[in-house]
Motif scaffolding. Structure first.
Motif, PDB file in Angstrom:
ATOM      1  N   ALA A  27       0.879  -1.261   0.050  1.00  0.00           N
ATOM      2  CA  ALA A  27      -0.244   0.109   0.147  1.00  0.00           C
ATOM      3  C   ALA A  27       1.026   1.257  -0.060  1.00  0.00           C
ATOM      4  O   ALA A  27       0.598   2.278  -0.747  1.00  0.00           O
ATOM      5  CB  ALA A  27      -0.978   0.092   1.078  1.00  0.00           C
ATOM      6  N   ALA A  28       1.891   1.182   0.809  1.00  0.00           N
ATOM      7  CA  ALA A  28       2.757   2.379   1.021  1.00  0.00           C
ATOM      8  C   ALA A  28       3.461   2.542  -0.354  1.00  0.00           C
ATOM      9  O   ALA A  28       3.825   3.966  -0.897  1.00  0.00           O
ATOM     10  CB  ALA A  28       3.858   2.012   2.003  1.00  0.00           C
ATOM     11  N   SER A  29       3.982   1.681  -1.229  1.00  0.00           N
ATOM     12  CA  SER A  29       4.646   1.969  -2.455  1.00  0.00           C
ATOM     13  C   SER A  29       3.656   2.149  -3.579  1.00  0.00           C
ATOM     14  O   SER A  29       4.169   3.095  -4.462  1.00  0.00           O
ATOM     15  CB  SER A  29       5.368   0.444  -2.942  1.00  0.00           C
ATOM     16  N   THR A  30       2.470   1.650  -3.546  1.00  0.00           N
ATOM     17  CA  THR A  30       1.458   2.079  -4.586  1.00  0.00           C
ATOM     18  C   THR A  30       0.917   3.563  -4.362  1.00  0.00           C
ATOM     19  O   THR A  30       0.451   4.275  -5.227  1.00  0.00           O
ATOM     20  CB  THR A  30       0.397   1.270  -4.462  1.00  0.00           C
ATOM     21  N   THR A  31       1.141   4.165  -3.357  1.00  0.00           N
ATOM     22  CA  THR A  31       0.882   5.535  -3.112  1.00  0.00           C
ATOM     23  C   THR A  31       1.631   6.227  -3.718  1.00  0.00           C
ATOM     24  O   THR A  31       1.447   7.650  -3.853  1.00  0.00           O
ATOM     25  CB  THR A  31       0.580   5.838  -1.633  1.00  0.00           C
ATOM     26  N   GLU A  32       2.928   6.105  -3.921  1.00  0.00           N
ATOM     27  CA  GLU A  32       3.936   6.991  -4.573  1.00  0.00           C
ATOM     28  C   GLU A  32       3.692   6.878  -6.124  1.00  0.00           C
ATOM     29  O   GLU A  32       3.492   5.899  -6.793  1.00  0.00           O
ATOM     30  CB  GLU A  32       5.299   6.240  -4.293  1.00  0.00           C
TER      31      GLU A  32
ATOM     32  N   PRO B 101       6.401  10.197   3.655  1.00  0.00           N
ATOM     33  CA  PRO B 101       5.920   9.672   2.318  1.00  0.00           C
ATOM     34  C   PRO B 101       6.017  10.828   1.282  1.00  0.00           C
ATOM     35  O   PRO B 101       5.827  11.977   1.280  1.00  0.00           O
ATOM     36  CB  PRO B 101       4.474   9.700   2.754  1.00  0.00           C
TER      37      PRO B 101
END
Length: 208
Positions: free
Chosen positions: A20-25, A166
């Motif tokens: 989820a963290a990587s896809t928000t970038e 982030p």
């Protein structure tokens, strides 16, 4: 049973959080950096003028740059490095003989080794196009000298983005860029200069 269920689901939840963290970038990243240029300063001798090899030198300089990167996936990206025309002094031995400006846009293909880590190293290779302008060089007793108007060379790169928050990163970067020019007296080539600088930079990036 509850403890077993918790142990079974914990790794899955942690993985989901990383994903989820990587896809928000997003796919775009802009970096603003302070860059230090250190020239290699290699030049051919000019026997007819009594000029030895490597006596023509170009001044080092610190200046800002901006780069725009697009990520095609987690690992692959393209980076375009931009700045405004930079003026450099030219010396013959210890004597200043003039100056010129150069504009060196560089396009690189990058491989990002650890795209989800806090420290994200990368390597890159690409091409540099240097546009040379405002040449004002003269040697007493010889006359005015000129430089070629453009130079195309290979660029290599290593660096890292360090995640601060982030979408926000500290960037460190080192490039070696091939830049050179013939030195002209009228229309006659009298020497060739290899600037081939090391470019070390540090700055901040935003990914969105």
């Amino acid at each position: 049973m509850a403890g077993t269920a918790l142990l079974m689901t914990a790794p899955f939840s942690h993985g989901d959080a990383q994903t989820a963290a990587s896809t928000t970038e997003g796919s775009w990243m802009i970096r603003v950096r302070a860059l230090s240029l250190t020239a290699a300063n290699k030049s051919d001798a000019i026997p007819s003028l009594g000029v030895k090899a490597d006596q023509i030198t170009v001044s080092d300089k610190i200046f800002p740059d901006v780069d725009i990167s697009y990520f095609f996936g987690k690992h692959l990206a393209a980076e375009l490095v931009l700045t405004y025309p930079q003026q450099h002094d030219v010396k013959l031995g210890s004597t200043k003989i003039g100056h010129f400006k150069h504009l060196p846009p560089t396009l690189l293909a990058q491989y990002h080794v650890l795209p989800d880590a806090i420290v994200r190293p990368y390597i890159g290779v690409g091409v540099n196009l240097t546009l040379i302008s405002d040449v004002d060089i003269a040697v007493p007793g010889v006359g005015r000298l000129d430089l070629e108007k453009s130079s195309v060379g290979v660029a290599g790169q290593v660096g890292a983005d360090i995640r601060l928050a982030p979408g926000k990163f500290l960037n460190i970067d080192l490039k070696r860029v091939g830049i050179g020019s013939d030195v002209l007296l009228g229309s006659t080539k009298v020497s060739a200069v290899r600037v081939d600088p090391w470019l070390a930079s540090v700055g901040l990036g935003v990914r969105f």
